[in-house]
Design a protein around this motif. Structure first.
Motif, PDB file in Angstrom:
ATOM      1  N   PHE A 187      21.666 -61.061   9.025  1.00  0.00           N
ATOM      2  CA  PHE A 187      22.936 -61.656   8.578  1.00  0.00           C
ATOM      3  C   PHE A 187      23.688 -62.050   9.840  1.00  0.00           C
ATOM      4  O   PHE A 187      23.360 -61.614  10.942  1.00  0.00           O
ATOM      5  CB  PHE A 187      23.745 -60.642   7.764  1.00  0.00           C
ATOM      6  N   LYS A 188      24.689 -62.869   9.660  1.00  0.00           N
ATOM      7  CA  LYS A 188      25.446 -63.361  10.807  1.00  0.00           C
ATOM      8  C   LYS A 188      26.760 -62.618  10.943  1.00  0.00           C
ATOM      9  O   LYS A 188      27.307 -62.098   9.966  1.00  0.00           O
ATOM     10  CB  LYS A 188      25.686 -64.854  10.648  1.00  0.00           C
ATOM     11  N   GLN A 218      30.916 -62.566  12.323  1.00  0.00           N
ATOM     12  CA  GLN A 218      32.063 -63.421  11.988  1.00  0.00           C
ATOM     13  C   GLN A 218      32.019 -64.785  12.665  1.00  0.00           C
ATOM     14  O   GLN A 218      32.487 -65.775  12.104  1.00  0.00           O
ATOM     15  CB  GLN A 218      33.331 -62.696  12.437  1.00  0.00           C
ATOM     16  N   GLU A 260      23.205 -61.467  15.461  1.00  0.00           N
ATOM     17  CA  GLU A 260      23.110 -60.477  16.529  1.00  0.00           C
ATOM     18  C   GLU A 260      21.847 -59.634  16.380  1.00  0.00           C
ATOM     19  O   GLU A 260      21.082 -59.812  15.432  1.00  0.00           O
ATOM     20  CB  GLU A 260      24.349 -59.582  16.497  1.00  0.00           C
ATOM     21  N   THR A 268      27.463 -56.221  -0.525  1.00  0.00           N
ATOM     22  CA  THR A 268      26.845 -55.971   0.778  1.00  0.00           C
ATOM     23  C   THR A 268      27.471 -56.899   1.798  1.00  0.00           C
ATOM     24  O   THR A 268      27.373 -58.107   1.696  1.00  0.00           O
ATOM     25  CB  THR A 268      25.333 -56.208   0.726  1.00  0.00           C
ATOM     26  N   ASN A 294      28.472 -58.763   5.420  1.00  0.00           N
ATOM     27  CA  ASN A 294      27.930 -59.156   6.708  1.00  0.00           C
ATOM     28  C   ASN A 294      28.645 -58.326   7.753  1.00  0.00           C
ATOM     29  O   ASN A 294      29.750 -58.636   8.167  1.00  0.00           O
ATOM     30  CB  ASN A 294      28.172 -60.648   6.965  1.00  0.00           C
ATOM     31  N   PHE A 295      28.033 -57.276   8.171  1.00  0.00           N
ATOM     32  CA  PHE A 295      28.728 -56.321   9.012  1.00  0.00           C
ATOM     33  C   PHE A 295      29.126 -56.926  10.355  1.00  0.00           C
ATOM     34  O   PHE A 295      28.352 -57.640  10.984  1.00  0.00           O
ATOM     35  CB  PHE A 295      27.852 -55.103   9.259  1.00  0.00           C
ATOM     36  N   ARG A 320      30.592 -56.586  14.371  1.00  0.00           N
ATOM     37  CA  ARG A 320      30.264 -55.793  15.537  1.00  0.00           C
ATOM     38  C   ARG A 320      30.906 -54.414  15.497  1.00  0.00           C
ATOM     39  O   ARG A 320      30.313 -53.423  15.869  1.00  0.00           O
ATOM     40  CB  ARG A 320      30.703 -56.553  16.788  1.00  0.00           C
ATOM     41  N   LEU A 355      36.533 -57.666  10.674  1.00  0.00           N
ATOM     42  CA  LEU A 355      35.853 -57.322   9.437  1.00  0.00           C
ATOM     43  C   LEU A 355      35.453 -58.564   8.659  1.00  0.00           C
ATOM     44  O   LEU A 355      36.223 -59.522   8.549  1.00  0.00           O
ATOM     45  CB  LEU A 355      36.745 -56.431   8.579  1.00  0.00           C
ATOM     46  N   PRO A 356      34.295 -58.525   8.110  1.00  0.00           N
ATOM     47  CA  PRO A 356      33.732 -59.728   7.520  1.00  0.00           C
ATOM     48  C   PRO A 356      34.041 -59.906   6.043  1.00  0.00           C
ATOM     49  O   PRO A 356      33.445 -60.749   5.410  1.00  0.00           O
ATOM     50  CB  PRO A 356      32.237 -59.509   7.730  1.00  0.00           C
ATOM     51  N   ALA A 378      23.228 -61.566  -0.886  1.00  0.00           N
ATOM     52  CA  ALA A 378      23.367 -60.290  -1.581  1.00  0.00           C
ATOM     53  C   ALA A 378      23.677 -60.468  -3.062  1.00  0.00           C
ATOM     54  O   ALA A 378      23.138 -59.770  -3.907  1.00  0.00           O
ATOM     55  CB  ALA A 378      24.449 -59.452  -0.917  1.00  0.00           C
TER      56      ALA A 378
END
Lengths: 166, 166, 166, 166
Positions: free
Chosen positions: A37-38, A40, A45, B141, B143-144, B146, B164-165, D138
Motif C-alpha cells: 500500500f502507499k 500519504q 515504502e 484496513t 494505508n498505514f 510512517r 494518519l491516512p 480492502a
DNA sequence: TTTT
DNA sequence: TTTT
C-alpha cells in the motif's frame, strides 16, 4: 507456541557471514520488503527486516544470494537484549530464518550477461538451480541459545562457545 | 511483497489503548511467545514481541484481552525509526496485527471464578466470546502511515493527524 | 519452495492413531476452523480441514487432544492421489502438521471437573502443561513418501514399509 | 479463527478467468509447489494446489501470470462439497488467495532470448511490474459464499447470483 | 489433468 | 519493562 513468519524481499546488501568460536556459520542480512500500500505522499515504502540464518544455510545463502537478490524466507521472530558500550540495555527484534529460497538473483535480474562474465565472485551463471530452496537437514535445527544472533551486537566475540547449543 | 506473521502468546500486561488526534483507536501490547525448545540451561525462554492494532479491533482487544490472556494474532512485521530525546536514531521492529483471536481469557484460565463459584456446569465466565475472532471490516484496513505505531515513541503527540491516512 | 500453513480450530472427533508396518505412528484428524465472516444467511461457517501428523507428535496429540479440543497447527499443504475401489483416481488435499499446540482441552472447556475425575480415559486434569506445544525432535522430520497420508485411503494396509522413508 | 496460507510455486497452466452472473471476476489455477525434500527414489516431488482468486486481482493475475510463472500467494484454506453428476458428494479443499505477487514471469525466465527482441538493455518485457504485488482494495474483500469456488464444479452456471455475497 |  |  506458534511463531511463524514468511517474508519475500530483496537483500539490501550482501550477507555478512561469520563463524562462532565453535565454527558454526551464521549469516546476517537485511531484507527490504515493499509494502502493498502507499503512504500519504503516494509512495510505496518498505520494511527493513533483519534476518539471521545458521549453519549450512548460512553458507549457501552467502554464496548464492547477493545484494539485490529477491529471496523468500520462513522462520520465526526472536527478541533479545544486550548492554551497549554506554551501559544501556538495547532491545532487538529480528527474524531467525529456518529456510530460504532464491527467487531471483541479481545476475538473473540484470540479464544473463553472456558467457564471458568477468566477475566470477558474484556470478550466478547457474540459473539451473533457480527457484530451488535450501533447507537445513532436519537434525541440524539447533536449540538456539540466548546469544544466538550477532545483529547489532557490539562485539562479535561476545558469542562464546559456551553460549552455543551445538 | 509477502510479509506474513502468525503468533500465539500471552499478553504481558493489559493493552494500552490510545486515540490519535483524529480519533483513531490504537492499542499496543507485548506478547510473550514461549519457545518450543530449551536453552542451554534447559529452560524454556520466550520472545517478547511488540504488537500494534488499530481501530475497532484495538477497542475490542483492549476490552476483552487482559494481562495473561492467550491470544492469536495475524499480521505483518513493520520497521520504523525515530529520534529520541538524546537525538539518537532509534530503530523499531514490531508486528502490526490485522486480526486477533482470544484463545483463553484470564477468567477462563482461573476457573469458574474462585472459591464461591456456584454453577460448575457452565462455569465458563466470559466464555461466550471464547474462541471467536475479531477482524476489522475489510474497508477499514488503513494505508498505514510512517508514524503508525506509537510504541516507544517519545511522545504520543507526535502522531499528528497529518500523518494518519484515514 | 514456500508452503506454509497455520491453523487454529477445534477437533471434530478424537484423532485416529495408527501404526505403519515399520511402526511409525500417524494420527489423522479434522479441524473445524470457523470463518471470520458470515455467509449470505448471516451464519458463520467453518472449513473442515484434514490434518496428518507423524511420529512422537502423533502419539502426543492422540493422547492429549480429544474431540472438541482447540488446537493450533503449523505445517504445509500436501496433495496426493490414489485409485479407489471403482478404479477412479481420487485427488486429496490435506495439511501435514509439523507441530501442534493444545490451546484448550475439552475438560478445560467444561470446567475443571475436580480431582476425583472418574474417567481417566479422557481426563485432562493437568492444565499445568496447558498452552505448551509439542514439536518433533528435529531429526525426526521425515522425508515423506508418496503414501504418507492414510486419509481417505481405501485400505490402511496399502501403506507398506517400502513406501516409508524412515 | 486463524487460517493462514503462504505459497510460492509455478502455475501449471494459464489461469481460467470467468465471470459470475453478477459479473464478478474469478480466476482459478493450480500452483506446483516443489517440496524441499526428496522422496524414496531421490526425486523432488511437488504439491499441486488449487487456488481461487476474486475480483480485480483475478483479472490482474489472468493478465500477468501465465503458465510457468513463479508466483507468491497468501490466503486461507477453504473446504466445500458438491454433488457430482453421479449424485455422489465430492469434497474439495483449495486455497482462496487474498493477494498474489508475480515473482518471475515467463518472459523474464526465458531471458532476452526472444528471437525478435530488439532492446536487450531493458529486456524485461512486462517487467515493470516485476516483483510488485497486487492486493485487492480492502473494501473489495468479499464475504465469500458457500459456492465461492468454481473448481471442479460440474457446471459453472451453478454459481448463481444468489449465492454471491457482493 | 500438472510447473521449472 | 515482561506471560503461563
Amino acid at each position: 507456541m506458534i511463531n511463524n513468519v514468511v517474508l519475500v524481499g530483496r537483500m539490501t546488501r550482501d550477507a555478512e557471514l561469520r563463524y562462532t568460536p565453535s565454527n558454526q556459520a551464521v549469516a546476517t542480512f537485511t531484507l527490504a520488503v515493499n509494502r502493498n500500500f502507499k503512504n500519504q505522499s503516494g509512495e510505496r515504502e518498505a520494511d527493513f527486516i533483519n534476518v539471521v540464518i545458521w549453519r549450512q544455510q548460512a553458507e549457501n545463502l552467502a554464496n548464492w544470494a547477493k545484494k539485490g537478490a529477491l529471496i523468500g524466507v520462513t522462520g520465526r521472530i526472536q527478541t533479545r537484549s544486550y548492554d551497549n558500550q554506554q551501559g544501556q540495555r538495547v532491545y532487538v527484534t529480528e527474524v531467525v530464518a529456518e529456510s530460504f529460497q532464491l527467487l531471483e538473483s541479481r545476475t538473473a535480474r540484470e540479464g544473463q550477461g553472456g558467457a564471458y562474465q568477468s566477475n566470477p565472485g558474484n556470478s550466478f551463471a547457474g540459473g539451473s538451480d533457480f527457484g530451488s530452496s535450501y533447507q537445513a537437514p532436519a537434525q541440524s535445527t539447533p536449540n538456539f541459545a540466548r546469544e544466538e544472533s550477532p545483529f547489532g551486537s557490539s562485539n562479535p566475540m561476545d558469542i562464546s562457545d559456551d553460549d552455543l547449543p551445538f
